[in-house]
Write an enzyme that holds these catalytic residues in place. Structure first.
Site, PDB file in Angstrom:
ATOM      1  N   ASP A   1      -6.680   1.162   0.818  1.00 29.67           N
ATOM      2  CA  ASP A   1      -6.752   1.235   2.275  1.00 29.67           C
ATOM      3  C   ASP A   1      -8.147   0.805   2.708  1.00 29.67           C
ATOM      4  OD1 ASP A   1      -8.389   3.338   1.578  1.00 29.67           O
ATOM      5  OD2 ASP A   1      -7.497   4.753   2.998  1.00 29.67           O
TER       6      ASP A   1
ATOM      7  N   LYS B   1       0.827  -1.206   0.000  1.00 28.65           N
ATOM      8  CA  LYS B   1       0.000   0.000   0.000  1.00 28.65           C
ATOM      9  C   LYS B   1       0.863   1.258   0.000  1.00 28.65           C
ATOM     10  CE  LYS B   1      -3.076   2.563   3.099  1.00 28.65           C
ATOM     11  NZ  LYS B   1      -2.007   3.277   3.817  1.00 28.65           N
TER      12      LYS B   1
END
Length: 233
Positions: free
Chosen positions: A152, A134
C-alpha cells in the site's frame, strides 16, 4: 485498484542482503506477532473489510463494519441484507456507493462459484468486484498464511526510503520485496512494514530519532529531534 505510481526521491542503492536481514530482525524483535489492524471474524469478513479499506483508514472501516458484521458475516447474510442496507452501514466510508455494490456483487459470486467460501487463490480473488492485487494479497496473507507482501502507500514509501526495493509502482515494489525478503520474515513482512510506515516512517515527517532501524536506513532526508523552545526565546 490500479497500482500506485509516484515520483520517488533520489536515493542510494537498496541495502545489501545482510542489512535487509538486520532490518527485519529488528522489526520482528519489536513486534514478534504483528496483526492486521482491520477487525474481522472470518476470511469473508476480512475480504469485505479490505475491499472497504481502499482510500479509507482502518479505524473508519472498523467503526462501520462492527455493526455490519454483527448481522452479516457470510455472503448469504450479506445478500439477504441487500445493497441499500449495506450502503447505510458503510455510509461514513469514502466511495460507499461503489463499495456497497461491490460487496453485494462479490458475495453473490462467492455463493455461485465457490459455495460461499473465500478462495485461497489469487486469480479467483482478483476477478471479484473491488478486489485487485493488493486486496487479494492481504487476504491470502492474513486469512490463509500465504507469504505475500501487499504493497500500500505506507509500504511503498518505506521500501523506497530505506531503500529495500526502489521502484516506481506498487506492483514492482511487491515483486521486488517478495523476491528479496528471506523466507523466515516473508509471512509477516507486510505487517511490519505497514505498521512502521504508519507510526514511525510517516509521510510528512518520519520520526527518525526514535526509529529502530535509523542507522541502517539510507534515506537522505532523515529528520532530527525537535529542539524545545524555552519561554525566554
Amino acid at each position: 485498484m490500479p497500482a500506485l505510481a509516484a515520483g520517488v526521491e533520489t536515493s542510494p542503492e537498496p541495502v545489501d542482503d545482510a542489512t535487509l536481514v538486520e532490518v527485519f530482525s529488528r522489526l520482528r524483535a519489536a513486534d514478534p506477532e504483528p496483526r492486521s489492524e482491520l477487525e474481522y471474524l472470518n476470511p469473508y469478513t476480512l475480504l469485505v473489510a479490505v475491499v472497504l479499506s481502499a482510500q479509507a483508514t482502518d479505524k473508519s472501516v472498523n467503526l462501520a463494519t462492527a455493526p455490519l458484521f454483527a448481522i452479516a458475516d457470510t455472503p448469504q447474510k450479506m445478500l439477504d441484507l441487500g445493497e441499500e442496507r449495506v450502503r447505510h452501514f458503510i455510509r461514513t466510508i469514502g466511495l460507499f456507493n461503489t463499495k456497497a455494490k461491490n460487496v453485494i456483487a462479490l458475495s453473490r459470486i462467492l455463493l455461485e462459484r465457490h459455495d460461499g467460501a473465500v478462495p485461497c487463490d489469487a486469480e479467483a480473488l482478483e476477478v471479484l468486484p473491488g478486489v485487485g492485487t493488493k486486496t487479494a494479497s492481504v487476504v491470502l496473507n492474513v486469512a490463509f498464511g500465504v507469504p505475500r507482501i501487499a504493497v500500500d502507500t505506507h509500504i511503498f514509501r518505506v521500501s523506497n526510503r530505506i531503500p529495500l526495493v526502489s521502484a516506481a509502482t506498487t506492483d514492482k515494489v511487491q515483486a521486488g520485496l517478495e523476491a528479496r525478503v528471506p523466507e523466515p520474515f516473508r509471512l509477516n513482512a507486510h505487517h511490519w512494514l505497514i505498521l512502521h510506515g504508519r507510526y514511525t516512517c510517516k509521510a510528512r515527517r518520519p520520526d527518525c530519532p526514535r526509529c529502530s532501524i535509523a542507522d541502517l536506513c539510507r534515506y537522505p532526508s532523515k529528520t532530527t529531534a525537535l529542539t524545545p523552545i524555552s519561554s525566554r526565546d
